[in-house]
Design a protein around this motif. Structure first.
Motif, PDB file in Angstrom:
ATOM      1  N   HIS A  55     105.064 -71.817 137.704  1.00 31.54           N
ATOM      2  CA  HIS A  55     104.195 -70.647 137.628  1.00 31.54           C
ATOM      3  C   HIS A  55     103.861 -70.273 136.185  1.00 31.54           C
ATOM      4  O   HIS A  55     102.776 -69.751 135.905  1.00 31.54           O
ATOM      5  CB  HIS A  55     104.848 -69.461 138.352  1.00 31.54           C
ATOM      6  N   HIS A  56     104.776 -70.543 135.261  1.00 35.79           N
ATOM      7  CA  HIS A  56     104.490 -70.264 133.855  1.00 35.79           C
ATOM      8  C   HIS A  56     103.378 -71.183 133.353  1.00 35.79           C
ATOM      9  O   HIS A  56     102.445 -70.739 132.659  1.00 35.79           O
ATOM     10  CB  HIS A  56     105.762 -70.457 133.028  1.00 35.79           C
ATOM     11  N   LYS A  57     103.454 -72.465 133.670  1.00 34.43           N
ATOM     12  CA  LYS A  57     102.406 -73.406 133.275  1.00 34.43           C
ATOM     13  C   LYS A  57     101.080 -73.029 133.924  1.00 34.43           C
ATOM     14  O   LYS A  57     100.022 -73.129 133.296  1.00 34.43           O
ATOM     15  CB  LYS A  57     102.803 -74.833 133.669  1.00 34.43           C
ATOM     16  N   LEU A  58     101.149 -72.609 135.182  1.00 35.45           N
ATOM     17  CA  LEU A  58      99.939 -72.202 135.882  1.00 35.45           C
ATOM     18  C   LEU A  58      99.303 -70.997 135.192  1.00 35.45           C
ATOM     19  O   LEU A  58      98.077 -70.937 135.021  1.00 35.45           O
ATOM     20  CB  LEU A  58     100.276 -71.869 137.337  1.00 35.45           C
ATOM     21  N   PHE A  59     100.129 -70.049 134.783  1.00 37.23           N
ATOM     22  CA  PHE A  59      99.641 -68.870 134.072  1.00 37.23           C
ATOM     23  C   PHE A  59      98.963 -69.266 132.761  1.00 37.23           C
ATOM     24  O   PHE A  59      97.866 -68.776 132.440  1.00 37.23           O
ATOM     25  CB  PHE A  59     100.806 -67.916 133.791  1.00 37.23           C
ATOM     26  N   MET A  60      99.581 -70.170 132.020  1.00 31.81           N
ATOM     27  CA  MET A  60      99.002 -70.597 130.748  1.00 31.81           C
ATOM     28  C   MET A  60      97.660 -71.290 130.955  1.00 31.81           C
ATOM     29  O   MET A  60      96.710 -71.073 130.190  1.00 31.81           O
ATOM     30  CB  MET A  60      99.984 -71.513 130.018  1.00 31.81           C
ATOM     31  N   ARG A  61      97.577 -72.110 131.993  1.00 37.00           N
ATOM     32  CA  ARG A  61      96.312 -72.797 132.252  1.00 37.00           C
ATOM     33  C   ARG A  61      95.230 -71.810 132.692  1.00 37.00           C
ATOM     34  O   ARG A  61      94.058 -71.974 132.350  1.00 37.00           O
ATOM     35  CB  ARG A  61      96.510 -73.884 133.306  1.00 37.00           C
ATOM     36  N   TYR A  62      95.633 -70.794 133.435  1.00 33.38           N
ATOM     37  CA  TYR A  62      94.654 -69.777 133.835  1.00 33.38           C
ATOM     38  C   TYR A  62      94.146 -68.991 132.627  1.00 33.38           C
ATOM     39  O   TYR A  62      92.988 -68.572 132.600  1.00 33.38           O
ATOM     40  CB  TYR A  62      95.271 -68.822 134.859  1.00 33.38           C
ATOM     41  N   THR A  63      95.012 -68.770 131.626  1.00 30.42           N
ATOM     42  CA  THR A  63      94.545 -68.052 130.433  1.00 30.42           C
ATOM     43  C   THR A  63      93.473 -68.842 129.702  1.00 30.42           C
ATOM     44  O   THR A  63      92.529 -68.265 129.152  1.00 30.42           O
ATOM     45  CB  THR A  63      95.713 -67.765 129.469  1.00 30.42           C
ATOM     46  N   VAL A  64      93.603 -70.187 129.698  1.00 34.03           N
ATOM     47  CA  VAL A  64      92.579 -71.026 129.068  1.00 34.03           C
ATOM     48  C   VAL A  64      91.297 -71.014 129.887  1.00 34.03           C
ATOM     49  O   VAL A  64      90.192 -70.851 129.346  1.00 34.03           O
ATOM     50  CB  VAL A  64      93.083 -72.477 128.901  1.00 34.03           C
ATOM     51  N   LEU A  65      91.417 -71.159 131.207  1.00 30.82           N
ATOM     52  CA  LEU A  65      90.242 -71.167 132.068  1.00 30.82           C
ATOM     53  C   LEU A  65      89.477 -69.852 131.968  1.00 30.82           C
ATOM     54  O   LEU A  65      88.239 -69.838 131.963  1.00 30.82           O
ATOM     55  CB  LEU A  65      90.659 -71.411 133.521  1.00 30.82           C
ATOM     56  N   LEU A  66      90.193 -68.752 131.871  1.00 32.15           N
ATOM     57  CA  LEU A  66      89.552 -67.437 131.810  1.00 32.15           C
ATOM     58  C   LEU A  66      88.682 -67.294 130.572  1.00 32.15           C
ATOM     59  O   LEU A  66      87.512 -66.910 130.668  1.00 32.15           O
ATOM     60  CB  LEU A  66      90.614 -66.337 131.844  1.00 32.15           C
ATOM     61  N   VAL A  67      89.243 -67.616 129.404  1.00 32.79           N
ATOM     62  CA  VAL A  67      88.450 -67.482 128.181  1.00 32.79           C
ATOM     63  C   VAL A  67      87.381 -68.573 128.102  1.00 32.79           C
ATOM     64  O   VAL A  67      86.331 -68.377 127.468  1.00 32.79           O
ATOM     65  CB  VAL A  67      89.347 -67.511 126.923  1.00 32.79           C
ATOM     66  N   ASP A  68      87.636 -69.720 128.731  1.00 31.80           N
ATOM     67  CA  ASP A  68      86.606 -70.750 128.829  1.00 31.80           C
ATOM     68  C   ASP A  68      85.359 -70.184 129.507  1.00 31.80           C
ATOM     69  O   ASP A  68      84.241 -70.306 128.999  1.00 31.80           O
ATOM     70  CB  ASP A  68      87.116 -71.937 129.650  1.00 31.80           C
ATOM     71  N   VAL A  69      85.562 -69.577 130.656  1.00 26.10           N
ATOM     72  CA  VAL A  69      84.444 -69.067 131.446  1.00 26.10           C
ATOM     73  C   VAL A  69      83.778 -67.883 130.750  1.00 26.10           C
ATOM     74  O   VAL A  69      82.542 -67.812 130.653  1.00 26.10           O
ATOM     75  CB  VAL A  69      84.923 -68.651 132.850  1.00 26.10           C
ATOM     76  N   ILE A  70      84.580 -66.954 130.232  1.00 24.59           N
ATOM     77  CA  ILE A  70      84.029 -65.737 129.637  1.00 24.59           C
ATOM     78  C   ILE A  70      83.299 -66.010 128.324  1.00 24.59           C
ATOM     79  O   ILE A  70      82.212 -65.478 128.087  1.00 24.59           O
ATOM     80  CB  ILE A  70      85.146 -64.702 129.412  1.00 24.59           C
ATOM     81  N   ILE A  71      83.871 -66.849 127.476  1.00 26.79           N
ATOM     82  CA  ILE A  71      83.318 -67.025 126.128  1.00 26.79           C
ATOM     83  C   ILE A  71      82.575 -68.354 125.980  1.00 26.79           C
ATOM     84  O   ILE A  71      81.371 -68.370 125.706  1.00 26.79           O
ATOM     85  CB  ILE A  71      84.432 -66.916 125.072  1.00 26.79           C
ATOM     86  N   TYR A  72      83.270 -69.472 126.155  1.00 27.14           N
ATOM     87  CA  TYR A  72      82.653 -70.761 125.843  1.00 27.14           C
ATOM     88  C   TYR A  72      81.563 -71.152 126.844  1.00 27.14           C
ATOM     89  O   TYR A  72      80.469 -71.562 126.450  1.00 27.14           O
ATOM     90  CB  TYR A  72      83.724 -71.848 125.777  1.00 27.14           C
ATOM     91  N   PHE A  73      81.853 -71.022 128.142  1.00 28.98           N
ATOM     92  CA  PHE A  73      80.863 -71.397 129.144  1.00 28.98           C
ATOM     93  C   PHE A  73      79.617 -70.533 129.028  1.00 28.98           C
ATOM     94  O   PHE A  73      78.489 -71.033 129.090  1.00 28.98           O
ATOM     95  CB  PHE A  73      81.456 -71.268 130.557  1.00 28.98           C
ATOM     96  N   SER A  74      79.806 -69.228 128.862  1.00 26.68           N
ATOM     97  CA  SER A  74      78.655 -68.331 128.763  1.00 26.68           C
ATOM     98  C   SER A  74      77.830 -68.636 127.515  1.00 26.68           C
ATOM     99  O   SER A  74      76.595 -68.587 127.548  1.00 26.68           O
ATOM    100  CB  SER A  74      79.120 -66.870 128.759  1.00 26.68           C
ATOM    101  N   ALA A  75      78.500 -68.975 126.395  1.00 19.97           N
ATOM    102  CA  ALA A  75      77.779 -69.327 125.174  1.00 19.97           C
ATOM    103  C   ALA A  75      76.990 -70.621 125.371  1.00 19.97           C
ATOM    104  O   ALA A  75      75.835 -70.731 124.926  1.00 19.97           O
ATOM    105  CB  ALA A  75      78.754 -69.482 124.013  1.00 19.97           C
ATOM    106  N   ALA A  76      77.596 -71.597 126.039  1.00 20.33           N
ATOM    107  CA  ALA A  76      76.913 -72.870 126.276  1.00 20.33           C
ATOM    108  C   ALA A  76      75.695 -72.679 127.181  1.00 20.33           C
ATOM    109  O   ALA A  76      74.609 -73.222 126.912  1.00 20.33           O
ATOM    110  CB  ALA A  76      77.881 -73.875 126.900  1.00 20.33           C
TER     111      ALA A  76
END
Length: 294
Positions: A55-76
């Motif tokens: 669950h800790h690894k899952l949480f860390m991966r979700y933190t990356v996916l979240l900022v990916d979608v909010i910042i990087y994906f939206s910018a792209a």
């Protein structure tokens, strides 16, 4: 917050110590608060060193996916939608897939949790803004990007020359330059606020951001210094200070032609070329540390 860059019994800098700018510190602090709320064992002081769970690894991966979608994906998406009007839909889709699915981003951010998507996304927002003449917004976005990852320095000179070149061609050049300067300074002051009360704190942060003492990895990273290492090992011939100066001057000299051209021809096309040139020059001539470069 200012203790994040200081070595102590409760903050062992040798164990994944923080060596990125203040916005990274704020982001990790926020993730730590959320992690503590979900499971205190994930971030227990000292005791969490080496801690692993599904669950800790899952949480860390979700933190990356979240900022990916909010910042990087939206910018792209915004870049493809607003900056490529002459491209066909299939060409836009191809570039978008390249931006979103590049292997290095996926491996480093989702495997090593470096969160490069944040700095790159903010920098891309900056590019979009200044190309559309929203120069203040672009300055804010790029300054935040630089305050998240110091590796965004390779875009600093192109941004500076493009904005300065446009300002010098404006009828209100003094006002525009002043406005942009105040904007950048304000962003840096806000980001560095917890560390500005003491000079020792400022110097410690800078020391952590630019750890030149680790040495030049001339025989491990594919660049000019790796090539020359076949004939001579610069680490054995020059002092660390000389190596630092050599890489800095070499990078600056290689970057200057495209940036000087941009200064006198501040067009979006020249801006993009200067950004690419600056990146390539930093990779080929920069001071690499453990696979990352300054």
């Amino acid at each position: 917050m200012h203790h994040r860059y200081q070595n102590s019994s409760d903050n062992n800098l040798l164990y994944w110590g923080l060596d990125y700018p203040p916005l990274t510190a704020y982001h990790s602090w926020l993730c730590g608060i959320i992690a503590h709320h979900l499971d205190p064992n994930w971030v227990a002081l000292n005791a969490s060193h080496g801690y692993e769970s599904y669950h800790h690894k899952l949480f860390m991966r979700y933190t990356v996916l979240l900022v990916d979608v909010i910042i990087y994906f939206s910018a792209a998406f915004l870049f493809v939608a607003t900056c490529l009007s002459e491209w066909t839909e299939s060409e836009k889709l191809g570039l978008l897939l390249l931006l979103l699915l590049q292997p290095s981003m996926v491996i480093i951010d989702h495997g090593h949790f470096q969160y490069n998507c944040i700095s790159l996304g903010l920098a891309l927002f900056g590019v979009i803004a200044v190309v559309h003449d929203w120069d203040v917004i672009g300055s804010i976005a790029y300054s935040m990007s630089l305050n998240y990852k110091q590796m965004e320095l390779y875009h600093a000179l192109p941004f500076f020359c493009y904005l300065l070149g446009k300002s010098l061609q404006s009828d209100r050049r003094i006002v525009k330059i002043t406005k942009l300067g105040v904007t950048v300074i304000a962003v840096f002051v806000l980001c560095w606020m917890p560390y500005l009360s003491r000079m020792d704190d400022i110097l410690q942060v800078v020391h952590r951001l630019f750890p030149f003492s680790r040495g030049l990895y001339e025989d491990k990273v594919a660049n000019v210094w790796c090539t020359t290492s076949v004939l001579m090992k610069l680490r054995g011939l020059l002092t660390q200070q000389s190596l630092t100066l050599l890489t800095a001057v070499s990078t600056l000299v290689a970057t200057l032609p495209s940036c000087l051209h941009l200064l006198y021809n501040p067009t979006p096309y020249c801006f993009v070329l200067a950004l690419v040139s600056g990146y390539v020059c930093r990779v080929k001539y920069g001071h690499h540390i453990c696979g990352e470069y300054i």
